[in-house]
Write an enzyme that holds these catalytic residues in place. Structure first.
Site, PDB file in Angstrom:
ATOM      1  CG  ASP A   1      -1.913   1.224   1.204  1.00  0.00           C
ATOM      2  OD1 ASP A   1      -2.391   1.412   0.347  1.00  0.00           O
ATOM      3  OD2 ASP A   1      -2.185   1.788   2.415  1.00  0.00           O
TER       4      ASP A   1
ATOM      5  CG  ASP B   1      -2.359   2.068   6.366  1.00  0.00           C
ATOM      6  OD1 ASP B   1      -3.311   1.235   6.270  1.00  0.00           O
ATOM      7  OD2 ASP B   1      -2.439   3.363   6.102  1.00  0.00           O
TER       8      ASP B   1
ATOM      9  CG  ASP C   1      -4.705  -1.455   3.326  1.00  0.00           C
ATOM     10  OD1 ASP C   1      -5.256  -1.088   2.163  1.00  0.00           O
ATOM     11  OD2 ASP C   1      -3.716  -0.822   3.691  1.00  0.00           O
TER      12      ASP C   1
END
Length: 622
Positions: A322, A515, A519
Site C-alpha cells: 500500500d 498500514d 486493508d
C-alpha cells in the site's frame, strides 16, 4: 536454571560421580550389578516410570520406551557401564534441550512482561484506587505514574510524558505524548504523571491482543512440523519392530542353517539399534527452531502468528505494498487551493466540516488546515461514498468532497491539477467549487527498504493505491518499483492482488503490506498479510498473518530474512538428523557401531540440532 533443571543437574552429577568411582573398583557378580544399578536409577528412574505409563496408556512407542528397553537390555547383558552411560548422556541431552527451550521462552518473556498487574483508577472524588485492569470500564480515567506500564488503551486527558515502546516495537527511541495523544497498553511511562481516559476494555486492548497472538503462535503448525509429527508416529513403531526382527531373524536363520544362533550378539545389536533410532533430534529441534524464530522476531517488534506463516513468509517472491502510511508518511498537509469559485478559506471550511466524522489522514489534514475543530451541529445527512469521498450537508448546503470519480458521478467536471500531490475536489450544491492540493512525503528509509527487499530475494515489488495516477507514479519512480496500480477502490485492490496471485509460479508466495487501517480484505486475501505500523489497530492484528508493530518499512525485509534463516535451520536439522540416523542404524545392524556410536547418534545429534536451532533467536544483525 529453574528448580526442576537444577534437580536434574544434581542427579546427573551424582550419577556420573558414582559411575566414575565404580569403574575404579574391582567388582564382580551380583555386587557389581547392584552397585551399577544405583547410578542408573538415580539418573533414569523417571524415564522408566514414563515408559511404564506409556505402556499402561496404550501408547508405548516413544523415546522413553526406546531408552528404557535399550538400557535395561544392556544391564541384562552385563554391559553395566554402557547401560548407565547411555542413560546418563541421554538425560544430559534432555537437560540441555530443556535449558534451550527455556532460553527461547525467555526471549518472548520480555514481551510477556508488558501485561500490567493493576491500574490506578481515578474516582469522581479525586481519590486514586488500585484495581484489577479488568475492572476498569470504557471512559474511566486512570493515572499512570513515571515508571509504570500503561494498562489499557486510551487518550491522554491530562499531562505530558515520553513513552518507552521497546517491548512492543523493538525501538529504543522514546515517543513523546501530550494531552489528546492516543496511547496504547504495554508502553512504559518514562517521565511525567499522565491521566488517561480509556477507550477500550482491558481484554480488547492492544497488550491483550498481542499476548494472545504470541501465546497461540505455536498452535499453528507448519508443513515441516506436521511432517515430523507424522514421521514420528510411523517411524517409532517401525524401528521397534525392526529391532525385534534384528534380534530374532538372524539367530533363527543361523539355527536353520545349523550354525550358532548367537542370541546375545544380536540382542546387543538390536538394543544398539533402538538407542540409535530415538527420534529426539527431529521431534525436539524442529518445533524449537520455529519457536526460537518467532521469539527472536517478537523481540524486534515483528509478531508472526504461527510457524505456518513463518514457512510461507520464507517463500515470498512478490511483495505488494500500500502507499499511504506504508511507503509514505501518511502525514498529509494542505499545500494549496486551486480554481476555487469562493474564498480559499471558505472552501477549506466546507471541506473540513464535511469530513468531521472521518478519521482518514486526508480528512484530518483538511481539519488541521481549517485551524480549529469543526462544529458537528452544522453538519447533517453525512454519507460516505466508498473509495471516492463523502457527501454531507453543511449549513444546509450539499457539499461533496473527494475524487474526480465522485465529481463525475455528481455531474461535475473536475479540473486537473498541474502539481503532483493528492487532489481533493469539492462541489457545492452540485456545482464544481475547486480543488485542494495535499502532499504526503515518502518515508525516510523507504528507498533503503525497497533495496533491502531486492537483496532478500524478492523478484517483484508492486504498489497499490487509491491515490491519483500522477502521485502514484511519482512515488513509484522515486522508489524504483516494478509496477504501480493507482485510483483503486478497496475492492479493486483485492482484484489486483488476485491477478498477481494467478500470474505467479505455484511455489512462490505473495505478501501484501498495508498500514492496517482499511486493508483488512487484501491482507486476508494475500498468501501472507503483513500489517505495518499496527499499534492499536484491531483490524490489522486480526486480519494480518504478520504484524510489524511500528511503521519502519525496513522491517518488511527483516521479517523475510528471519523466516528464511529459520527455515534454513529447520532443513539443516532435518537432513543432518536423518542422514546420521540412517548411517548409524546401518552400522549398528551390521555390528560395526556399538553403544557409544548409538549415544552419539541419539544425544550427540540432538545437542547439535538444538544448538543449531538456537541460532534462530539471534536476528539483530539480519
Amino acid at each position: 536454571m529453574n528448580k526442576k533443571q537444577k534437580k536434574m543437574l544434581l542427579r546427573i552429577l551424582l550419577s556420573a560421580a558414582l559411575l566414575g568411582v565404580l569403574l575404579l573398583l574391582p567388582l564382580e557378580g551380583w555386587l557389581r550389578f547392584a552397585l551399577f544399578l544405583i547410578p542408573y536409577l538415580i539418573v533414569g528412574y523417571d524415564i522408566l516410570i514414563e515408559a511404564f505409563e506409556g505402556i499402561r496408556n496404550g501408547q508405548p512407542f516413544d523415546e522413553n520406551f526406546l531408552m528404557a528397553v535399550a538400557t535395561v537390555g544392556a544391564l541384562a547383558l552385563g554391559e553395566y557401564t554402557e547401560g548407565v552411560a547411555v542413560m546418563l548422556l541421554y538425560q544430559t541431552g534432555e537437560l540441555f534441550q530443556s535449558y534451550a527451550v527455556g532460553k527461547s521462552r525467555r526471549s518472548i518473556g520480555a514481551l510477556m512482561d508488558i501485561r500490567p498487574d493493576s491500574a490506578n483508577l481515578l474516582g469522581e472524588d479525586g481519590e486514586i484506587r488500585t484495581v484489577d485492569p479488568d475492572e476498569v470500564e470504557i471512559g474511566s480515567v486512570i493515572v499512570v505514574r513515571p515508571g509504570e506500564k500503561i494498562p489499557i488503551d486510551g487518550v491522554i486527558a491530562k499531562g505530558k510524558s515520553s513513552l518507552d515502546t521497546a517491548a512492543l516495537t523493538g525501538e529504543s527511541i522514546p515517543r513523546e505524548v501530550k494531552e489528546g495523544s492516543e496511547v496504547i497498553s504495554g508502553c512504559i511511562n518514562l517521565s511525567g504523571l499522565i491521566e488517561i481516559r480509556t477507550t477500550k476494555d482491558f481484554g480488547e486492548s492492544t497488550v491483550s491482543k498481542i499476548l494472545d497472538l504470541v501465546e497461540n503462535a505455536t498452535s499453528r503448525k507448519s508443513k515441516s512440523e506436521n511432517f515430523i509429527s507424522k514421521f514420528a508416529r510411523i517411524y517409532t513403531p517401525a524401528v521397534c519392530f525392526g529391532a525385534l526382527a534384528l534380534f530374532l531373524l538372524p539367530p533363527l536363520a543361523g539355527l536353520l542353517l545349523d550354525r550358532e544362533a548367537q542370541w546375545s550378539v544380536w540382542l546387543y545389536r538390536a538394543l544398539t539399534f533402538l538407542v540409535i533410532s530415538c527420534p529426539c533430534a527431529l521431534v525436539i529441534s524442529i518445533p524449537l527452531s520455529f519457536f526460537a524464530g518467532i521469539g527472536g522476531a517478537s523481540a524486534n517488534g515483528i509478531l508472526i502468528k504461527g510457524s505456518n506463516f513463518m514457512e510461507t513468509l520464507s517463500e515470498v517472491r512478490t511483495v505488494v505494498l500500500d502507499k499511504t502510511g506504508t511507503l509514505t508518511e501518511g502525514n498529509f498537509e494542505v499545500s494549496g487551493v486551486h480554481h476555487s469559485t469562493i474564498e480559499d478559506e471558505k472552501l477549506i471550511e466546507y471541506a473540513a466540516h464535511a469530513e468531521v466524522y472521518s478519521s482518514h489522514p486526508i480528512s484530518r489534514s483538511l481539519i488541521r488546515a481549517y485551524g480549529r475543530e469543526p462544529e458537528a451541529s452544522r453538519v447533517s445527512d453525512v454519507r460516505e461514498e466508498s473509495g471516492r469521498g463523502v457527501i454531507a450537508k453543511v449549513d444546509g448546503r450539499e457539499v461533496a468532497v473527494g475524487s474526480a470519480k465522485l465529481m463525475r458521478a455528481l455531474g461535475c467536471e473536475p479540473i486537473d491539477c498541474s502539481h503532483v500531490g493528492t487532489i481533493v475536489h469539492v462541489a457545492i450544491d452540485g456545482s464544481y467549487a475547486g480543488h485542494i492540493l495535499i502532499e504526503d512525503l515518502v518515508k525516510d528509509g523507504a528507498q533503503e527498504a525497497i533495496e533491502s527487499l531486492r537483496r532478500s530475494g524478492v523478484k517483484k515489488i508492486v504498489m497499490l493505491t487509491g491515490d491519483v495516477r500522477a502521485v502514484a507514479e511519482d512515488v513509484a519512480k522515486r522508489l524504483k518499483l516494478d509496477e504501480v496500480k493507482s485510483e483503486l477502490l478497496p475492492a479493486d485492490k483485492v482484484g489486483a492482488v488476485e491477478e498477481l496471485l494467478a500470474a505467479q509460479p505455484e511455489k512462490e508466495k505473495l505478501a501484501f503490506v498495508g498500514d492496517g487501517i482499511n486493508d483488512a480484505p487484501v491482507l486476508a486475501r494475500a498468501d501472507i498479510g503483513i500489517a505495518m505500523g499496527a499499534l492499536g489497530s484491531d483490524a490489522a492484528i486480526e486480519a494480518a498473518d504478520v504484524v510489524l508493530m511500528d511503521d519502519e518499512p525496513g522491517k518488511i525485509a527483516k521479517a523475510i530474512r528471519i523466516s528464511r534463516k529459520c527455515l534454513r535451520i529447520v532443513k539443516e536439522n532435518i537432513w543432518f538428523a536423518i542422514a546420521v540416523k540412517l548411517l548409524c542404524l546401518a552400522l549398528g545392524a551390521l555390528g560395526l557401531a556399538g553403544m557409544w556410536a548409538a549415544i552419539f547418534a541419539d544425544v550427540g545429534v540432538m545437542v547439535i540440532a538444538v544448538l543449531n536451532a538456537l541460532r534462530a533467536l539471534h536476528v539483530k544483525k539480519l
